[in-house]
Design an enzyme around this catalytic site. Structure first.
Site, PDB file in Angstrom:
ATOM      1  N   LYS A   1       0.898  -1.140   0.176  1.00  0.00           N
ATOM      2  CA  LYS A   1       0.067  -0.001   0.088  1.00  0.00           C
ATOM      3  C   LYS A   1       0.701   1.312   0.080  1.00  0.00           C
ATOM      4  O   LYS A   1       0.619   2.059  -0.595  1.00  0.00           O
ATOM      5  CB  LYS A   1      -0.868  -0.166   1.179  1.00  0.00           C
ATOM      6  CG  LYS A   1      -1.962  -1.096   1.345  1.00  0.00           C
ATOM      7  CD  LYS A   1      -3.031  -0.965   2.273  1.00  0.00           C
ATOM      8  CE  LYS A   1      -2.274  -1.525   3.699  1.00  0.00           C
ATOM      9  NZ  LYS A   1      -1.824  -2.758   3.841  1.00  0.00           N
TER      10      LYS A   1
ATOM     11  N   MET B   1     -11.072   3.455  17.031  1.00  0.00           N
ATOM     12  CA  MET B   1     -10.280   3.783  17.915  1.00  0.00           C
ATOM     13  C   MET B   1     -10.861   4.221  19.437  1.00  0.00           C
ATOM     14  O   MET B   1     -10.167   4.362  20.192  1.00  0.00           O
ATOM     15  CB  MET B   1      -9.241   4.756  17.671  1.00  0.00           C
ATOM     16  CG  MET B   1      -8.535   4.247  16.449  1.00  0.00           C
ATOM     17  SD  MET B   1      -7.471   2.923  16.553  1.00  0.00           S
ATOM     18  CE  MET B   1      -6.581   3.009  18.151  1.00  0.00           C
TER      19      MET B   1
ATOM     20  N   MET C   1      -8.444  -3.183  16.067  1.00  0.00           N
ATOM     21  CA  MET C   1      -9.804  -3.347  15.905  1.00  0.00           C
ATOM     22  C   MET C   1     -10.446  -4.375  16.619  1.00  0.00           C
ATOM     23  O   MET C   1     -11.771  -4.417  17.038  1.00  0.00           O
ATOM     24  CB  MET C   1     -10.381  -3.118  14.524  1.00  0.00           C
ATOM     25  CG  MET C   1      -9.867  -2.127  13.618  1.00  0.00           C
ATOM     26  SD  MET C   1      -9.491  -0.688  14.589  1.00  0.00           S
ATOM     27  CE  MET C   1      -8.357   0.078  13.446  1.00  0.00           C
TER      28      MET C   1
ATOM     29  N   GLY D   1      -5.592   2.536  13.124  1.00  0.00           N
ATOM     30  CA  GLY D   1      -5.958   2.115  11.850  1.00  0.00           C
ATOM     31  C   GLY D   1      -5.629   3.218  10.621  1.00  0.00           C
ATOM     32  O   GLY D   1      -5.346   2.753   9.519  1.00  0.00           O
ATOM     33  N   GLN D   2      -6.092   4.585  10.927  1.00  0.00           N
ATOM     34  CA  GLN D   2      -5.751   5.658   9.873  1.00  0.00           C
ATOM     35  C   GLN D   2      -4.601   6.443  10.139  1.00  0.00           C
ATOM     36  O   GLN D   2      -4.058   6.538  11.491  1.00  0.00           O
ATOM     37  CB  GLN D   2      -7.028   6.298   9.813  1.00  0.00           C
ATOM     38  CG  GLN D   2      -8.015   5.665   9.259  1.00  0.00           C
ATOM     39  CD  GLN D   2      -9.427   6.745   9.402  1.00  0.00           C
ATOM     40  OE1 GLN D   2      -9.491   7.330   8.322  1.00  0.00           O
ATOM     41  NE2 GLN D   2     -10.126   6.639  10.575  1.00  0.00           N
TER      42      GLN D   2
HETATM   43  S1  SF4 Z   1       2.176   3.037   6.694  1.00  0.00           S
HETATM   44 FE1  SF4 Z   1       0.978   1.098   6.491  1.00  0.00          FE
HETATM   45  S2  SF4 Z   1       0.015   1.073   4.561  1.00  0.00           S
HETATM   46 FE2  SF4 Z   1       1.703   2.515   4.486  1.00  0.00          FE
HETATM   47  S3  SF4 Z   1       3.501   1.477   4.005  1.00  0.00           S
HETATM   48 FE3  SF4 Z   1       3.602   1.437   6.304  1.00  0.00          FE
HETATM   49  S4  SF4 Z   1       2.671  -0.551   6.665  1.00  0.00           S
HETATM   50 FE4  SF4 Z   1       2.073   0.048   4.635  1.00  0.00          FE
END
Ligand code: SF4
Length: 752
Positions: free
Chosen positions: A80, A170, A339, A376-377
């Site tokens: 990602k 969260m 989560m 998460g974000q």
């Molecule tokens: S912040 Fe998360 S989504 Fe982005 S490279 Fe690192 S582990 Fe992957």
């Protein structure tokens, strides 16, 4: 095109089956060289791990994204992270403002769109007062943006109806920290990984959802053979495959398990009596309830002896005892969760008990120890929790219900006394229910897609349809934008400037490197322009990202969040800074509450829980309450949900990337025994039905799930699992119970 994970990684120039990309990873192969004009420091815009990147530009475009060698992630990125480049250039980026006319969104000028948005808000307030309007934000906004929205709505418009999607992921952790330590956010930092001898991972599939942090854990396992891993998860995830001990728990029984571990730690004497005596207090319910004793706690735990709860948890008492033993004998225990622990109606209790295990054993405040929730974000912590952009909160740990906190913010914002409402606003799910009922008539939704991410989603879409909805987003059309009366195209990531903070309380500056597409603007610009039209231009005097950041530093000064020393110049020069950081000379704090490390810890001794009035952290007597939704003959199975490595959350962003489109996300993992009883084979269509709704998915018989439990991904656009998930809320945090829904699964006959 259907790509396997390995083929996909090959496409991106890597062969590591983990999906990690970057120098230092096994099997890493560099992409063919792309000419780059200049390199710039930045941060991944996806998960809350906050991987640091360097971004290559050529002819005004991002052409390359790599992990930053000097960053905490040591040059690594997951797939990602690499896709930060692709997401900027997907074909359906929003270019122009739009207003709904005769049922259709039509392109208009910015002035017309902002005038229409302001008129909608004014009309709603004229009809229903300040609480007829709301802001629903996101952990993907920069800190300056969330802070400004919070200020405009709470200080300007006079409503505390300010909430956001971090409530969904969260909130239970935030309430847990605040009630146990007096202040939100984890106490440790990523460097603790190199010192831990036990990793206790509960309700987190780190190998897929926080893969770069997990790779650092795996580095530790490779170099320290004595290090152990306990994974608590109803599913045999890739994370569980690295575990010394995998507790395949029944969903929703974490409090019982953690209580049983506490019982066992006390029974076997694997606790730290001196730490308990000096730094811990025992309470029931709330932080200001009468203090209890260790003996009261011990008596309370009698109902949670391992053999008494083993059946409920779906584990053996021996497994529970072994988990407690490994935790108790470890020299340094570090727990991670996300989560899986938070998204349940007992989420706050589970968080409190996770923290309690560390307090009972003194496993906090030393290198390699501590309770460490993962975010998460990108900026759920720094943007929403720290700035207090939640319905009950005010900036830097203040709350709307305390007169002193309100007066503090009124003084700092230059408002007359009494301007900020003392009443908590509506949190996420009740906010959309209020839209449904017509109590909230106008809302601004920024950088999030509640039409897909809310639990029991079909119910709340009705509210979005009824309310006057202003949506600011970088992508069009999202599911939420379909309900918009005004749509405002937003810049994203390196198209705008701002600060974000990740799981270890590290703030980073993201610089503007490229122009946004079409007429898209930053969310900060949008908020200022809307604030002006609503008559609050004077309140929003700080209008540039740097000016807002400087104001935010002043607001944090003297609080337990102190960022005063994080100047823009330092954030530009350094790979982030961790708070507290009260002076421009301070290097940032790795371990909070530790005298000598944390500048706010003034007492001498091992630890100083300075955010609590009595200096003691709280261990709560936390009941494993009943399930909100029992299994019945109509709904005999438990649905739980999660993510996979390549996609992020509701896949609003990653789902648009061509290279990921072939990855299968529409399957239901079901135990082979359950599948056999139903006569369901792999690939056949099944219908999952809860009391709220249905979703159709392809059956994937798999030993990854325990009998009676089915698992679905939360990513799919076409097959929305949130039609079936539960919108029951934790009574304290108001976080919904996504991880636990009673369902029935039926084979779909052909043609139906
Ligand atoms: S912040 Fe998360 S989504 Fe982005 S490279 Fe690192 S582990 Fe992957």
């Amino acid at each position: 095109m259907h790509l396997t994970r390995r083929e996909l990684l090959h496409y991106f120039g890597a062969t590591a089956a983990t999906g990690l990309l970057g120098p230092g990873c096994i099997g890493w192969t560099r992409e063919e060289a792309i000419p780059v004009d200049s390199w710039h420091k930045s941060v991944c815009r996806f998960c809350g791990s906050g991987c640091e990147t360097r971004v290559g530009l050529r002819a005004g475009k991002v052409v390359k994204v790599e992990g930053l060698q000097e960053g905490w992630n040591r040059g690594r990125l997951c797939i990602k992270g690499l896709l930060n480049r692709e997401i900027l250039y997907v074909s359906d980026r929003a270019h122009y403002p739009m207003v709904r006319k005769n049922g259709q969104l039509e392109r208009v000028s910015w002035d017309e769109a902002l005038d229409a948005a302001a008129a909608g808000f004014r009309e709603a307030m004229a009809q229903g007062g300040p609480d007829a309007v709301a802001f629903y934000g996101s952990g993907q906004l920069f800190t300056q943006e969330s802070y400004t929205a919070n200020k405009l709505f709470k200080g300007g418009l006079g409503t505390n109806n300010v909430d956001g999607n971090p409530r969904l992921c969260m909130a239970s952790a935030a309430f847990g920290y605040k009630s146990v330590f007096g202040a939100d956010e984890p106490s440790g930092c990523y460097d603790d990984i190199e010192h831990a001898t036990l990793f206790f991972v509960i309700g987190a599939n780190m190998a897929e959802c926080h893969p770069v942090v997990w790779e650092r854990v795996r580095d530790r396992l490779r170099t320290e053979p004595q290090a152990r891993v306990i994974v608590v998860d109803p599913r045999r995830t890739p994370t569980a495959r690295d575990a010394t001990l995998h507790l395949q728990i029944r969903p929703g029984t974490d409090v019982a398990l953690l209580n049983a571990m506490a019982y066992e730690l006390l029974r076997t004497g694997l606790v730290d009596p001196a730490f308990i005596n000096d730094f811990v207090t025992f309470r029931r319910g709330t932080a200001d309830s009468p203090p209890l004793t260790l003996e009261d706690f011990r008596a309370f735990l009698e109902d949670y002896a391992p053999e008494k709860v083993a059946n409920l948890c779906g584990l053996s008492s021996a497994e529970i005892r072994e988990a407690a033993r490994l935790f108790g004998i470890s020299q340094a225990a570090l727990s991670f969760w996300t989560m899986g622990l938070n998204q349940q109606t007992h989420g706050v209790a589970a968080n409190r008990m996770m923290m309690a295990l560390h307090l009972l054993t003194g496993q906090i405040g030393r290198p390699g120890t501590g309770p460490f929730s993962l975010t998460g974000q990108t900026n759920a912590g720094g943007g929403v929790r720290d700035t207090g952009s939640l319905a009950h909160a005010l900036p830097a740990g203040r709350v709307v219900t305390k007169a002193h906190d309100r007066q503090d913010m009124e003084r700092l914002w230059g408002l007359p006394e009494g301007r900020i409402s003392p009443n908590p606003g509506l949190s996420a799910v009740p906010l959309f229910e209020a839209m449904r009922e017509g109590r909230v008539r106008a809302a601004l939704v920024m950088a999030t897609n509640p039409a897909r991410s809310l639990p029991n989603a079909d119910r709340y879409r009705v509210g979005m349809e009824k309310a006057f909805l202003v949506v600011s987003d970088s992508i069009f059309p999202t599911d939420t934008a379909r309900y918009a009366d005004v749509f405002l195209p937003a810049a994203m990531w390196a198209e705008k400037e701002g600060v974000l903070s990740q799981s270890e309380r590290r703030y980073h500056l993201v610089e503007k490197l490229v122009e946004p597409p079409g007429e898209a603007r930053s969310d900060l610009d949008i908020l200022v322009a809307l604030g002006e039209r609503l008559g609050h231009g004077a309140l929003l005097k700080a209008r540039t990202p740097e000016a807002v950041w400087d104001e935010w530093r002043r607001v944090s000064a003297g609080t337990t969040y102190d960022f005063s020393g994080m100047t823009y110049a330092r954030l530009k020069a350094l790979p982030g800074l961790t708070w507290p950081c009260p002076t421009e000379q301070h290097p940032g704090t790795c371990r909070r509450y530790v005298p000598g490390e944390d500048p706010l810890a003034k007492k001498e001794g091992r630890i100083d829980f300075y955010a609590r009035p009595d200096g003691r952290a709280v261990v709560y007597l936390s009941e494993q309450g009943p399930f909100r939704e029992s299994l019945t003959s109509d709904y005999p199975m438990t649905l739980t949900t999660g993510r996979r490595l390549e996609h992020w959350h509701t896949a609003t962003l990653t789902g648009r990337i061509a290279q990921l489109k072939g990855i299968d996300i529409d399957y239901l993992e079901i135990h082979p025994g359950d599948a056999a009883v139903m006569g369901v084979k792999e690939g056949e269509l099944v219908q999952v039905t809860s009391a709220r709704g249905t979703v159709r998915l392809k059956a994937l018989p798999s030993m990854r799930v325990r009998p009676g439990v089915v698992f679905a991904l939360m990513h799919s656009m076409e097959h929305l699992v949130n039609a079936a998930t539960s919108d029951y809320l934790d009574p304290t945090s108001a976080q919904p119970e996504y991880k636990l829904a009673a369902v029935r699964v039926e084979r779909v006959k052909e043609g139906t």
